[in-house]
Write an enzyme that holds these catalytic residues in place. Sequence first.
Site, PDB file in Angstrom:
ATOM      1  CD  GLU A   1     108.486  54.692  28.079  1.00 54.97           C
ATOM      2  OE1 GLU A   1     108.412  54.680  26.888  1.00 54.97           O
ATOM      3  OE2 GLU A   1     108.487  55.812  28.622  1.00 54.97           O
TER       4      GLU A   1
ATOM      5  CG  HIS B   1     105.065  59.341  28.777  1.00 54.27           C
ATOM      6  ND1 HIS B   1     104.696  60.856  28.579  1.00 54.27           N
ATOM      7  CD2 HIS B   1     105.758  59.397  27.750  1.00 54.27           C
ATOM      8  CE1 HIS B   1     104.932  61.449  27.596  1.00 54.27           C
ATOM      9  NE2 HIS B   1     105.801  60.447  26.994  1.00 54.27           N
TER      10      HIS B   1
ATOM     11  CG  HIS C   1     108.679  62.207  21.154  1.00 58.65           C
ATOM     12  ND1 HIS C   1     107.384  61.695  20.362  1.00 58.65           N
ATOM     13  CD2 HIS C   1     108.407  61.746  22.470  1.00 58.65           C
ATOM     14  CE1 HIS C   1     106.646  61.072  21.572  1.00 58.65           C
ATOM     15  NE2 HIS C   1     107.329  61.242  22.691  1.00 58.65           N
TER      16      HIS C   1
ATOM     17  CG  HIS D   1     120.461  75.457  26.121  1.00 55.06           C
ATOM     18  ND1 HIS D   1     119.077  75.707  25.442  1.00 55.06           N
ATOM     19  CD2 HIS D   1     119.984  75.256  27.626  1.00 55.06           C
ATOM     20  CE1 HIS D   1     118.383  75.905  26.290  1.00 55.06           C
ATOM     21  NE2 HIS D   1     118.747  75.551  27.897  1.00 55.06           N
TER      22      HIS D   1
ATOM     23  CG  HIS E   1     114.598  74.955  32.607  1.00 57.01           C
ATOM     24  ND1 HIS E   1     114.705  76.294  32.792  1.00 57.01           N
ATOM     25  CD2 HIS E   1     115.425  74.834  31.531  1.00 57.01           C
ATOM     26  CE1 HIS E   1     115.561  77.003  32.076  1.00 57.01           C
ATOM     27  NE2 HIS E   1     115.926  76.079  30.999  1.00 57.01           N
TER      28      HIS E   1
END
Length: 367
Positions: A98, A101, A163, A271, A329
Amino acid sequence: MLLQLAIIGILIALLPLSYVFVRGSRDKYRKLVWITAFLTLDLIMFGSFTRLTDSGLGCPDWPGCYGHSNPHAAMEPIAAAQTALPSGPVTHVKAWIEMIHRYFAMGVGVLIIALMVLAWVKRKELRQSPWYATGVLVLVCVQGAFGAFTVTMKLQPVIVVTHLMLAMGLLASLIWLGSRNEAPHAVAPRAAGLRWPGIVALTLLVIQIFLGGWVSTNYAVLACTDFPLCNGQLIPEMDFRHGFTLWRQLGMTADGNYIPHSALVAIHWVHRGFAFVVLGYLAWFALRARRLEGLTRHARWLLAVLALQLATGLSNIVFDWPLIAAVAHNGGAALLLILLLRLNYNIGLATRTAGAAAQPSVAARAT
């Protein structure tokens, strides 16, 4: 702590800034735009890695980690949280994922600040408004705010998806800015006829990226465990109302109850179904575009990335969501966005060229 975090962001940005400004090239602004766009793509992929490894709450406060600038300084509270809940979201590994990032995001933010400053300093030489680069800085600030909301609101799905969409918007803005600063090249006049098909393709992709983000943030990837059927049915039992209620906590309905499995199935099924619409339309668009000068290269890459997306999407279901395929992906979706933006930009060049050529003809006929 804030000063330490700022220094870390500046240090991360120093390497790409050194590459741009130390080299003798005169085209520093264009290079800085493309390097920042490339690092933003990397940041999006690392963000998906952070989400998919369930590390989004590895440090449950913001911008630091338990009030410190790095997880090493916060070892005691992290160890206490991990001991209290060994399978929970806080572990030493997840805390580092985290925070890395966040460090990376701060570095990109510093690069965009440098980009804006350079746009204002060289505005006469660049012959373009510096307000576009300023708008990119505003966008990255809004993106950072939603990064904070993602943590403070405990991964609320609509915040996480917003986000993601802002990150894609930031990438798109940088790609468009980079395209504007490239030397113009020849595009077949007939490409102007693809203006509206290109806009439709881009719109469909944006919707599909939102749906994919909604699947990921609700952990609905394995809601359907087979293909082409979904849990052995062509049209399974689905709860669209709870599945597509935007304002709710992760794993909960708007009423505060646990979200039913049928709602996750609805999220996954929509989706998956819309993916075939997008895949078919984008393939048709790419096949048309590849025959036209100035669009061929990007159109061929678009077909290749579409094949990659299909493969990674299916592998997520068939092989039970392997991490590398899931990250690929997400990265593939960003690459599709880049390629469609480049194609739309080049189609816009053809449209403007065709319009400029038509004006003398109209004037001659009037005379």
